[in-house]
Design a protein around this motif. Sequence first.
Motif, PDB file in Angstrom:
ATOM      1  N   LEU A   1       0.888  -1.174  -0.128  1.00 31.64           N
ATOM      2  CA  LEU A   1       0.064   0.023  -0.181  1.00 31.64           C
ATOM      3  C   LEU A   1       0.919   1.235  -0.068  1.00 31.64           C
ATOM      4  N   GLY A   2       1.947   1.340   0.378  1.00 31.97           N
ATOM      5  CA  GLY A   2       3.017   2.388   0.296  1.00 31.97           C
ATOM      6  C   GLY A   2       2.891   3.097   1.619  1.00 31.97           C
ATOM      7  N   THR A   3       3.634   4.079   1.610  1.00 31.16           N
ATOM      8  CA  THR A   3       3.964   4.693   2.961  1.00 31.16           C
ATOM      9  C   THR A   3       3.362   6.155   2.949  1.00 31.16           C
ATOM     10  N   SER A   4       2.155   6.478   2.070  1.00 28.16           N
ATOM     11  CA  SER A   4       1.784   7.782   2.074  1.00 28.16           C
ATOM     12  C   SER A   4       1.103   8.310   3.412  1.00 28.16           C
ATOM     13  N   ASN A   5       0.316   7.394   4.197  1.00 24.85           N
ATOM     14  CA  ASN A   5      -0.145   7.365   5.452  1.00 24.85           C
ATOM     15  C   ASN A   5       0.789   7.900   6.655  1.00 24.85           C
ATOM     16  N   LEU A   6       2.001   7.280   6.391  1.00 28.76           N
ATOM     17  CA  LEU A   6       3.043   7.455   7.382  1.00 28.76           C
ATOM     18  C   LEU A   6       3.830   9.048   7.060  1.00 28.76           C
ATOM     19  N   LYS A   7       3.911   9.353   5.500  1.00 25.98           N
ATOM     20  CA  LYS A   7       4.387  10.585   5.347  1.00 25.98           C
ATOM     21  C   LYS A   7       3.261  11.801   5.852  1.00 25.98           C
ATOM     22  N   LYS A   8       1.876  11.565   5.856  1.00 30.59           N
ATOM     23  CA  LYS A   8       1.033  12.480   6.214  1.00 30.59           C
ATOM     24  C   LYS A   8       1.107  12.556   7.862  1.00 30.59           C
ATOM     25  N   HIS A   9       1.255  11.477   8.473  1.00 36.57           N
ATOM     26  CA  HIS A   9       1.284  11.663   9.817  1.00 36.57           C
ATOM     27  C   HIS A   9       2.573  12.264  10.440  1.00 36.57           C
ATOM     28  N   HIS A  10       3.682  12.054   9.672  1.00 31.84           N
ATOM     29  CA  HIS A  10       4.831  12.890  10.041  1.00 31.84           C
ATOM     30  C   HIS A  10       4.740  14.196   9.793  1.00 31.84           C
ATOM     31  N   GLU A  11       4.037  14.602   8.720  1.00 25.93           N
ATOM     32  CA  GLU A  11       4.091  15.957   8.752  1.00 25.93           C
ATOM     33  C   GLU A  11       3.172  16.693   9.658  1.00 25.93           C
ATOM     34  N   ILE A  12       2.220  16.064  10.442  1.00 23.54           N
ATOM     35  CA  ILE A  12       1.327  16.831  11.452  1.00 23.54           C
ATOM     36  C   ILE A  12       1.638  16.085  12.786  1.00 23.54           C
TER      37      ILE A  12
END
Length: 132
Positions: A30-41
């Motif tokens: 599924l990729g890591t986009s959810n991790l990237k979004k969390h890291h930003e906030i």
Amino acid sequence: MWEHFTRTKEDRDRCLCNYCQKDFSCLTTLGTSNLKKHHEICKNCKALSAGQVDKQDVINKEGKLKKAKFTDTMFREATNEMLVLGQLPLAFVESVGWRYFCNKANYTPHSRRSLTKDIVKLYVEKKEALKK
């Protein structure tokens, strides 16, 4: 991205934020986009980023070397614990040597009064923990 997250030992498809310990899905398909979004906030990550510009080497719980930031709060707590464990006088934090060290570490040392308040608070917390 993986320097900010750690896979759990129980389930390799789950990972934890290194800053706030929130649990996330990290399926490789599924990729890591959810991790990237969390890291930003992530508020804890932002607080650490604001605390220091440079990262320093520390040893994690597994005994491996990793980069980490050391905040003023962490430095203050470490100072308090050092004085208690080393049975140093409270005047130590106002000594020339300690002020020189703090200047090199880009840290503003706290006063003897603040140190006393912190140590009493630490004592009360430890005492309450032992009662439980």
